[in-house]
Design a protein around this motif. Structure first.
Motif, PDB file in Angstrom:
ATOM      1  N   UNK A 109     -22.400  23.838 -28.415  1.00 54.51           N
ATOM      2  CA  UNK A 109     -22.002  25.258 -28.393  1.00 54.51           C
ATOM      3  C   UNK A 109     -22.049  25.813 -26.972  1.00 54.51           C
ATOM      4  N   UNK A 110     -23.103  25.483 -26.248  1.00 57.53           N
ATOM      5  CA  UNK A 110     -23.254  26.062 -24.906  1.00 57.53           C
ATOM      6  C   UNK A 110     -22.323  25.408 -23.892  1.00 57.53           C
ATOM      7  N   UNK A 111     -22.048  24.118 -24.059  1.00 61.73           N
ATOM      8  CA  UNK A 111     -21.071  23.478 -23.167  1.00 61.73           C
ATOM      9  C   UNK A 111     -19.690  24.103 -23.358  1.00 61.73           C
ATOM     10  N   UNK A 112     -19.346  24.338 -24.621  1.00 62.92           N
ATOM     11  CA  UNK A 112     -18.044  24.965 -24.883  1.00 62.92           C
ATOM     12  C   UNK A 112     -17.988  26.380 -24.321  1.00 62.92           C
ATOM     13  N   UNK A 113     -19.090  27.111 -24.482  1.00 69.37           N
ATOM     14  CA  UNK A 113     -19.121  28.475 -23.933  1.00 69.37           C
ATOM     15  C   UNK A 113     -18.989  28.442 -22.408  1.00 69.37           C
ATOM     16  N   UNK A 114     -19.689  27.505 -21.793  1.00 71.21           N
ATOM     17  CA  UNK A 114     -19.605  27.398 -20.335  1.00 71.21           C
ATOM     18  C   UNK A 114     -18.155  27.135 -19.919  1.00 71.21           C
ATOM     19  N   UNK A 115     -17.507  26.230 -20.639  1.00 74.24           N
ATOM     20  CA  UNK A 115     -16.096  25.938 -20.368  1.00 74.24           C
ATOM     21  C   UNK A 115     -15.260  27.211 -20.478  1.00 74.24           C
ATOM     22  N   UNK A 116     -15.537  27.970 -21.524  1.00 77.06           N
ATOM     23  CA  UNK A 116     -14.738  29.165 -21.788  1.00 77.06           C
ATOM     24  C   UNK A 116     -14.969  30.250 -20.736  1.00 77.06           C
ATOM     25  N   UNK A 117     -16.210  30.444 -20.341  1.00 75.25           N
ATOM     26  CA  UNK A 117     -16.480  31.455 -19.310  1.00 75.25           C
ATOM     27  C   UNK A 117     -15.902  31.018 -17.961  1.00 75.25           C
ATOM     28  N   UNK A 118     -15.941  29.708 -17.706  1.00 77.29           N
ATOM     29  CA  UNK A 118     -15.319  29.203 -16.475  1.00 77.29           C
ATOM     30  C   UNK A 118     -13.839  29.506 -16.468  1.00 77.29           C
ATOM     31  N   UNK A 119     -13.224  29.311 -17.619  1.00 80.87           N
ATOM     32  CA  UNK A 119     -11.794  29.600 -17.714  1.00 80.87           C
ATOM     33  C   UNK A 119     -11.500  31.086 -17.559  1.00 80.87           C
TER      34      UNK A 119
ATOM     35  N   UNK B 148      -4.111  28.817 -19.276  1.00 81.99           N
ATOM     36  CA  UNK B 148      -5.375  28.874 -20.013  1.00 81.99           C
ATOM     37  C   UNK B 148      -5.371  27.865 -21.169  1.00 81.99           C
ATOM     38  N   UNK B 149      -5.127  26.585 -20.850  1.00 79.77           N
ATOM     39  CA  UNK B 149      -5.168  25.570 -21.912  1.00 79.77           C
ATOM     40  C   UNK B 149      -6.535  25.493 -22.575  1.00 79.77           C
ATOM     41  N   UNK B 150      -7.576  25.891 -21.843  1.00 81.00           N
ATOM     42  CA  UNK B 150      -8.925  25.832 -22.412  1.00 81.00           C
ATOM     43  C   UNK B 150      -9.002  26.653 -23.699  1.00 81.00           C
ATOM     44  N   UNK B 151      -8.313  27.790 -23.725  1.00 82.46           N
ATOM     45  CA  UNK B 151      -8.362  28.638 -24.923  1.00 82.46           C
ATOM     46  C   UNK B 151      -7.825  27.884 -26.126  1.00 82.46           C
ATOM     47  N   UNK B 152      -6.679  27.234 -25.940  1.00 81.18           N
ATOM     48  CA  UNK B 152      -6.097  26.486 -27.055  1.00 81.18           C
ATOM     49  C   UNK B 152      -6.943  25.265 -27.388  1.00 81.18           C
ATOM     50  N   UNK B 153      -7.445  24.626 -26.355  1.00 79.12           N
ATOM     51  CA  UNK B 153      -8.296  23.454 -26.562  1.00 79.12           C
ATOM     52  C   UNK B 153      -9.516  23.831 -27.406  1.00 79.12           C
ATOM     53  N   UNK B 154     -10.166  24.933 -27.027  1.00 80.81           N
ATOM     54  CA  UNK B 154     -11.379  25.344 -27.739  1.00 80.81           C
ATOM     55  C   UNK B 154     -11.062  25.898 -29.122  1.00 80.81           C
ATOM     56  N   UNK B 155      -9.984  26.654 -29.215  1.00 80.02           N
ATOM     57  CA  UNK B 155      -9.665  27.259 -30.510  1.00 80.02           C
ATOM     58  C   UNK B 155      -9.284  26.165 -31.508  1.00 80.02           C
ATOM     59  N   UNK B 156      -8.513  25.192 -31.044  1.00 72.42           N
ATOM     60  CA  UNK B 156      -8.160  24.078 -31.935  1.00 72.42           C
ATOM     61  C   UNK B 156      -9.410  23.295 -32.302  1.00 72.42           C
TER      62      UNK B 156
END
Lengths: 481, 238
Positions: free
Chosen positions: A96-106, A70-78
């Protein structure tokens, strides 16, 4: 660790079908009673140290490298932390919505991976089923249609990540103050074509999980169960929010310990204890102290903590689950699976909503404000609340980094589940079988630990178990390669 | 034979060129790519890196400094030369501290792109893990010597294009490093982020701050096409 103990020592090393490298030791006295149990994390990464000196805009790309799951979590949190550093208090809707989409995909792909690839062999075939069957290949052989859906669910999530971050693993989409791309119409239409199928498969996965649990409801509610506090972020109105929110902690009975805590104040509420036998720290709620302040994070804590879910299908499922406990927190370890599948459904619903939002095609991608020297942010990673804290100098270099990773937050609960299960299943047994040891691992797996990122694994994961008597002699040995 | 045109061959292909050009310039003009690292159009050649080594009548020379001549036979696209170039790139990788996965110039880095083009899979030589200095003192740019390949482009660009003389080399051999014309780091030089020298670094050594990762994966220069393809799209002898 010394083997010269008063009784016998059982070692499970490493624990299998988890992300990363850990081991379990169980000390039994001469009567076979459980004296002490420990879940050790025996790998070390050290990212907090080697980002020091690097530039803050590199953090989202460097730190995510501590994990491939789940690198996306660290990527987004950083990235959220660097938002604070560049003074971007509010992102553009597109960012904001692109990041959310990334996060839900992850979240979709990670939860699918965990349930189907790592845990379903235990749930479908039994904890002591033959090891040749009790793996993902066994699932493929037994139910190829379900296995195919599992793989394609993951694939869909990974493709979402690629479309938002640039790559399926270790992308670069989120940058300080925003995002570096939007979602093209072509990309959107590819995802829209399949989203209803993904939603349906998420419902089926949840139904499968519920069917397994309901068939042995008492067993699952009691297996590895223990009371704990629960910690997660929630939206300001108490809604489940995996991407952003304020911190809430509840007791095992549902009493609020603290609520609406802002990221920058996290150190006033959370502290970490170091124990010499593990590379993973033990976080706790300051006001309750080390002994009583530990807590669960992750899907179970999130569903326990939130007041509602803002997607209809997942909310209906949340209500059904919470009715089992009269609305109070559920403290059963195996309820993680149920709640994880509710979140997978929620993620699929969220993805559908986002894909139909034209903000994703916007071109205003970055905002900035007054630069700050300190940034703290959190996110609900698939495995639980993830904290990132960076401080920079006048030259834009990171001088301090503190990561409290989801699995670290669940350190004490995983130790507790080992203890509870050892007492329930190993106590008094003169012979340990592979199936009994797997029972311990089943409890750990419920937490979906990602040990690599929690310590900031390599290689094969053989299981090596030794029973050692009080003279330090090996009297029984099992190995799994 | 005209006084204004010389004719020679590169890998058997006949090339016509003005007599005052180097082999590399003449090759570029006709769409033949000779791998290079320290060479940059608009700068006088440095001859530092030797990546552009070709064979002229069987003898290895720098294509960036060697003038064309009537009737010479140039070898460029051969496995022997690619192997030599690969070795040079490999040495640059193991001498520096190049962490492409988290480097902000990945995808537009010429060193990385050359490694891909020359099929350098993983270095066989031992890494030096040398301690190198990062100069972050300037408000707008940084100099990360971990990623420096000593190509000297910044040195030449500062002198010839910016007329400033900000950069230079110091020490020799394995101790050689890029230096700046001040006693207290980049902040005490007259370098600005808009200087020409700030746009010539082939790696992530000399970089404008706070712009990292703004180009998405897939849109970076070498994401879709290998380095050199911009030259090869020209038609030979057009």
């Amino acid at each position: 660790m010394s083997t010269k103990t008063a009784g016998r020592k059982i070692v499970i090393n490493p624990v299998t079908r988890v992300e990363g490298h850990g081991k379990v030791t169980i000390l039994l006295d001469e009567k076979g009673n459980v004296q002490q149990t420990r879940f050790h994390i025996i790998e070390f990464r050290g990212f907090e140290r080697f980002v020091q000196g690097r530039f803050y805009w590199e953090a989202p790309t460097i730190v995510q490298r501590l994990c491939g799951i789940c690198p996306v979590s660290h990527h987004l949190c950083a990235a959220k932390t660097t938002d604070m550093i560049v003074g971007a208090k509010t992102l553009t809707p597109t960012a904001e919505k692109m990041r959310r989409l990334m996060h839900y995909g992850q979240t979709l792909q990670s939860h699918a991976l965990h349930f189907f690839h790592l845990c379903s062999p235990d749930l479908l075939f039994g904890f002591d089923a033959p090891v040749e069957q009790r793996n993902v290949i066994g699932v493929i052989k037994a139910d190829p249609e379900t296995a195919k859906k599992a793989v394609l669910l993951r694939k869909y999530g990974q493709e979402i990540i690629k479309a938002t971050a640039g790559k399926k693993v270790h992308g670069t989409g989120a940058i300080p103050g925003g995002i570096n791309k939007n979602l093209t119409i072509e990309e959107r239409d590819i995802f829209l074509k399949d989203i209803d199928t993904i939603l349906q498969w998420s419902i089926e996965a949840l139904e499968l999980c519920k069917k397994i649990v309901k068939e042995k409801l008492e067993f699952f509610l009691n297996f590895g169960a223990f009371d704990s506090n629960h910690l997660s972020i929630v939206r300001k109105d108490g809604c489940l929010d995996l991407y952003d929110g304020l911190l809430r902690a509840k007791t095992a009975d549902g009493e609020i310990i603290f609520d609406m805590v802002k990221p920058e104040d996290y150190l006033d509420y959370i502290a970490e204890e170091v124990r010499p036998w593990s590379y993973m720290k033990f976080p706790f709620i300051r006001s309750l102290g080390k002994e009583k302040g530990w807590y669960r994070v992750g899907p179970l804590a999130r569903i326990n903590n939130c007041d509602f879910i803002d997607t209809p299908l997942a909310e209906k499922e949340r209500q059904e689950l919470m009715s089992l406990s009269g609305g109070k927190p559920i403290n059963a370890s195996m309820a993680y699976h149920w709640t994880r599948m509710i979140e997978m459904l929620h993620s699929a619903e969220k993805i559908k909503d986002l894909l139909n939002d034209s903000d994703l095609q916007g071109t205003n991608l970055i905002t900035q404000g007054t630069k700050q020297k300190r940034g703290v942010a959190w996110i609900e990673a698939p495995r639980g609340t993830l904290f990132h804290h960076y401080e920079i100098n006048d030259n834009d270099q990171i001088v301090l980094a503190n990561l409290i990773v989801s699995t670290t937050n669940n350190n004490e609960p995983m130790n507790q589940v080992v203890n509870v299960l050892a007492k329930d299943y190993l106590q008094g047994k003169s012979e340990i079988t592979e199936g009994l040891l797997n029972t311990i691992e089943v409890g750990i797996r419920a937490y979906d630990p990602c040990l690599s990122c929690a310590t900031h694994a390599l290689g094969q994961m053989p299981l090596h178990v030794q029973v050692i008597n009080h003279k330090g002699e090996v009297v029984n040995e099992l190995s799994r390669k | 034979m005209s006084m204004n045109v010389v004719t020679f061959t590169i890998d058997g292909v006949e090339v016509k060129s003005a007599p005052d050009k180097t082999i590399l310039q003449a090759a570029d003009d006709v769409g033949i790519y000779i791998p290079r690292l320290c060479y940059l159009k608009d700068l006088p050649p440095g001859g530092h890196c030797r990546v552009c080594t070709v064979k002229v009548n069987g003898r290895p020379v720098n294509a960036c400094t060697y003038p064309v001549a009537e009737g010479i036979v140039v070898e460029n696209n051969t496995e022997e030369l690619h192997s030599l170039r690969r070795n040079i790139i490999e040495m640059l990788f193991v001498e520096g501290n190049h962490f492409c996965p988290s480097c902000e110039v990945a995808g537009k880095c010429e060193l990385q792109a050359l490694a891909y083009r020359l099929a350098l899979l993983t270095p066989q030589m031992p890494y030096l893990y040398a301690q190198k200095e990062l100069d972050a003192t300037h408000p707008d740019v940084y100099l990360d010597r971990n990623r420096c390949v000593l190509c000297g482009r910044c040195v030449r660009a500062s002198i010839y294009l910016d007329k400033k003389n900000v950069f230079g080399f110091e020490n020799r051999g394995i101790s050689m490093r890029i230096s700046v014309n001040s006693n207290d780091g980049l902040k005490d030089t007259n370098l600005t982020k808009d200087d020409k020298s700030m746009s010539v670094c082939p790696t992530g050594c000399l970089v404008v701050k706070r712009q990292g990762f703004t180009i998405p994966v897939g849109k970076r220069p070498y994401d879709k096409k290998p380095i050199g393809s911009e030259i090869e799209t020209k038609t030979v002898n057009s």
